[in-house]
Structure formats: C-alpha cells, structure tokens
Design a protein around this motif. Structure first.
Motif, PDB file in Angstrom:
ATOM      1  N   ARG A 330      77.034  16.009  42.902  1.00 31.27           N
ATOM      2  CA  ARG A 330      76.832  15.361  44.200  1.00 31.27           C
ATOM      3  C   ARG A 330      75.540  15.876  44.867  1.00 31.27           C
ATOM      4  NH1 ARG A 330      81.505  16.491  47.567  1.00 31.27           N
ATOM      5  NH2 ARG A 330      82.710  16.202  45.685  1.00 31.27           N
ATOM      6  N   VAL A 331      75.371  17.215  44.827  1.00 29.96           N
ATOM      7  CA  VAL A 331      74.179  17.824  45.433  1.00 29.96           C
ATOM      8  C   VAL A 331      72.921  17.302  44.749  1.00 29.96           C
ATOM      9  CG1 VAL A 331      72.957  20.026  45.758  1.00 29.96           C
ATOM     10  CG2 VAL A 331      75.398  19.886  46.209  1.00 29.96           C
ATOM     11  N   ARG A 333      72.593  14.534  43.169  1.00 29.87           N
ATOM     12  CA  ARG A 333      72.386  13.128  43.532  1.00 29.87           C
ATOM     13  C   ARG A 333      71.713  13.031  44.912  1.00 29.87           C
ATOM     14  NH1 ARG A 333      77.589  10.878  43.808  1.00 29.87           N
ATOM     15  NH2 ARG A 333      78.081  11.878  41.850  1.00 29.87           N
ATOM     16  N   ASP A 334      72.183  13.861  45.871  1.00 28.82           N
ATOM     17  CA  ASP A 334      71.599  13.870  47.224  1.00 28.82           C
ATOM     18  C   ASP A 334      70.119  14.243  47.169  1.00 28.82           C
ATOM     19  OD1 ASP A 334      74.507  15.106  49.036  1.00 28.82           O
ATOM     20  OD2 ASP A 334      73.936  13.122  48.285  1.00 28.82           O
ATOM     21  N   ILE A 335      69.830  15.295  46.356  1.00 27.79           N
ATOM     22  CA  ILE A 335      68.438  15.753  46.244  1.00 27.79           C
ATOM     23  C   ILE A 335      67.560  14.620  45.709  1.00 27.79           C
ATOM     24  CG2 ILE A 335      66.892  17.318  44.967  1.00 27.79           C
ATOM     25  CD1 ILE A 335      69.120  19.437  45.163  1.00 27.79           C
ATOM     26  N   GLU A 337      68.095  11.414  45.851  1.00 26.35           N
ATOM     27  CA  GLU A 337      67.941  10.355  46.860  1.00 26.35           C
ATOM     28  C   GLU A 337      66.864  10.725  47.874  1.00 26.35           C
ATOM     29  OE1 GLU A 337      72.389   8.557  46.769  1.00 26.35           O
ATOM     30  OE2 GLU A 337      71.668   9.381  48.697  1.00 26.35           O
ATOM     31  N   LYS A 338      66.959  12.007  48.357  1.00 27.32           N
ATOM     32  CA  LYS A 338      65.988  12.487  49.353  1.00 27.32           C
ATOM     33  C   LYS A 338      64.576  12.454  48.768  1.00 27.32           C
ATOM     34  CE  LYS A 338      68.773  13.738  52.721  1.00 27.32           C
ATOM     35  NZ  LYS A 338      69.232  12.532  53.320  1.00 27.32           N
ATOM     36  N   GLU A 341      63.326   9.009  48.793  1.00 25.54           N
ATOM     37  CA  GLU A 341      62.950   8.629  50.162  1.00 25.54           C
ATOM     38  C   GLU A 341      61.582   9.195  50.515  1.00 25.54           C
ATOM     39  OE1 GLU A 341      67.452   8.583  51.922  1.00 25.54           O
ATOM     40  OE2 GLU A 341      65.937   9.764  53.000  1.00 25.54           O
TER      41      GLU A 341
END
Ligand code: GTP
Length: 358
Positions: A330-331, A333-335, A337-338, A341
C-alpha cells in the motif's frame, strides 16, 4: 511432548485424570475393545434381541463411565465416554450434533469454573482428550459418515482412527485397507491426531517413535474378553477353529501400541493439546462470539491442529507477515501515485516555462 518432572511425580501419586471417547457404528467392536483396554467389563454389550428398535430413530445415548486403571506405575482416573447408537439412524446429523454438544459442554463447564471467584474443590474436568473413531472393517474405504464425523470433530478433540475387528483381514488386505484410508484422510484434508513432532525441538528417539506410530495409522485393533492358556500363560485372545489371535501380540494387532501411546508415551501430549490448543481455540471463539455481534473467524485450521501448537505460531507469524506485506504494498502504491503526481506537475511547470519564455 515430555511434561515437567515435578508434574509427573505429583500425578503418579495422585493419579491423573484422562478421558477417552469411543465412537463407531454398532457392531464395530467398541464395547469389546473398551473392556479389553480396561481389563474389566466397563461397558455392557447392547441387547440386540429387540430387532424393531433399529427402525426407531432415538439418537445416541452418551454414557460416561469412570474406572481407575494403572499403567506403568501411573494411576489413571479414566473416564470412558461411549456413544452407542451412532450410525444407526438414516440421518446422522443429530448424532454428530450430540457429540459436538457433549465436547463443547465440557469446555463450557471449565470456562465457567475458571471465571468463578471461588473455585469449586469438587469440580471434575471432563474434557475429552482423545476420540477413538472405529472404522467398519468393510475393506473398502472411508464412508461419507466417517469423513464427515472426523472433519467435524477434529477441531474440538484429538481424533485417532481405528479399524475394529481387524482380524477379519489377511495381512495384505489390511495393508491395502490402511493405505486407502490414509489416502482418503489426506484427500479430504481430515486433521486427525497424527503423532506430530518438531524436528527442531524433539529428540531423535521421540521423532522415531512418532514416525513409527504415524505409520501404523489407522490402528488395527482386536478385542477379546476371553482368556486362554498358551504355554502355561493366560493371554487375552480370540479362539478360532484354525488358530488363536492374541490381543497383545504386536504381530496380530496394533492394540498394545495404541494402548501404550494413549496411556503412556502420548498421554500428556494429548492432554496438553486438548487443554492448551483445542480448548484455548474454543475459548477464544466463544469469548469473541460474546463480545462482537459478528464473530471474527478464530477457528483453527486443520493444519494447526494436526501439526500441534507450533504450527499455530507459524500460522500467526505468516498472517503477520502477510499483513506487513500488504502495508508495504500500500505504501509503495501511495509513493508511486505521489511520484506520478509530482512528475505531472513538473511537466506542467516546464510547459508553462517554455510558453513564458516563448
Ligand atoms: N472378529 C472379531 N470380532 C469381534 C472383535 N471385537 C468384537 N467382536 C465381536 O463383534 C460383535 C460386536 O462387538 P461389540 O463389542 O459388541 O461391538 P459394538 O461396536 O460395541 O456394538 P454395539 O454394542 O451394538 O454398539 C460381537 O459379536 C463381538 O464378539 C474382534 O476384534 N474381532
């Protein structure tokens, strides 16, 4: 497997409480086996003269009987729980339920006793430590009833499968029958008590002993309440026109090895597995059922029970690791995504700069 010496010494003096349940269809040899095991007429034989009673579905009649026996200098306050009538009805579900209810009631009783402020000194712990399941000596394989019963009861009690009246087979037939039964047990994933050992913690002798007992599963037993004289010695045996089958002769049956395992080498293991693993799992299940409207699934998987408590720990660790892996993913995946962005923003800025410069 070994119990602390002090506990052994104390139980030698006082006697140790142990409970065996026997389940099997009528005529499988349960009663004779129990009387042979206890060397006393503990159970009485069913009166089969009322033939029409077979048609009446009366359910099973669970009967605990207490008897004191002595095994290798150890006094055992034995409770034998017989279940006559099992397998006699067309629908066996009520019988299964009655057996489950009996096993769980013993757990409920101890749970209630443990939560009392003042303990009852006369309280008797009647948790069932081992269930001997008698497979009919039909020579085929496991029946649907055998599979269902062992599957349903194995997370409440240590189940050891037994072939009753094993002298009905030739040596080769018995070997093939045992093999088919074990194949079914593996195929249907039935978590019987399979003499578990830990290669890292147990010594060579224990591992060897457990491997030997495991290789005998299901135990082929014979029973007899008769004694005959062989070479001046009185032995328990079945006398046939063609010869004599001796109960205690390991070449004739697995009776002695089963008896020595449950009343000797594996008595404490069966007790601790019942009290520390099966009961604890039931207690957790029950308490969480009472605490949450929707109970989380805390039941033991078949592997946990068959492989003893260290498997439970392994399973817990595996689940924890799985959770950690999920968090990591999950972490990550978040990284990602960021990062995407940021890249998009950088791109926009660059385009703006180019436009401004132009
Ligand atoms: N050949 C053989 N016959 C046995 C053996 N054990 C018991 N029998 C016979 O099988 C029949 C049934 O034995 P039981 O011990 O009464 O069987 P059960 O499973 O308790 O049956 P119910 O009392 O009807 O529930 C009797 O005739 C016994 O003598 C055995 O090891 N070998």
């Amino acid at each position: 497997m070994p119990y602390p010496t002090a506990k052994r010494r104390k139980s030698k003096a006082k006697g140790i409480q142990f409970t065996v349940m026997v389940v099997g269809a009528s005529g499988s040899g349960r009663t004779t086996f129990v009387n042979t095991l206890c060397e006393a007429p503990v159970l009485s034989h069913k009166d089969n003269s009322q033939t029409d009673s077979a048609l009446v579905e009366t359910g099973i009649d669970i009967k605990p009987v207490n008897v004191d026996i002595e095994e290798d200098g150890l006094r055992i306050n034995l409770t034998v729980v017989d279940t006559p009538g099992f397998g006699d009805s067309i629908d066996n579900n009520p019988a299964f339920q009655q057996i489950v209810n009996h096993l769980e009631r013993q757990y409920d009783d101890i749970l209630a006793e443990q939560s009392r402020i003042k303990r009852n000194p006369k309280f008797r712990d009647n948790r069932v430590h081992v269930l001997l399941y008698f497979i009919q000596p039909n020579g085929h394989a496991l029946t649907e009833i055998d599979i269902k019963l062992m599957q349903r009861l194995s997370n409440r009690v240590n189940v050891i499968p037994v072939i009753g009246r094993a002298d009905s087979f030739t040596v080769r037939e018995l070997k093939a029958f045992k093999k088919r039964i074990m194949e079914d047990i593996v195929h249907y994933d039935i978590p019987i008590y399979n003499f578990p050992y830990d290669v890292e913690e147990d010594d060579e002798d224990t591992i060897q002993e457990n491997l030997e007992l495991k290789s005998l599963l299901p135990f082929a037993v014979i029973g007899s309440e008769e004694e005959v004289e062989i070479q001046g010695e009185s032995v328990r045996a079945r006398v046939y026109p063609w010869g004599i089958v001796e109960v205690d002769n390991p070449d004739h049956s697995d009776f002695v090895r089963l008896k020595n395992a449950i009343f000797g080498s594996h008595l404490y293991d069966l007790k601790s597995l019942t009290e520390d693993v099966l009961y604890e799992a039931y207690r957790t299940e029950k308490l969480s059922r009472n605490t949450y409207a929707e109970s989380p699934d805390v039941s033991l998987s078949p592997e946990d029970i068959a492989g003893h408590s260290y498997r439970l720990k392994e399973e817990q660790i595996r689940k924890e690791e799985e959770k950690l892996r999920e968090i990591e993913l999950r972490v990550q995946r978040d990284i990602n995504e960021k990062r995407q962005e940021l890249l998009a923003k950088e791109e926009t800025l660059r385009n703006l700069e180019i436009r401004l410069q132009g």
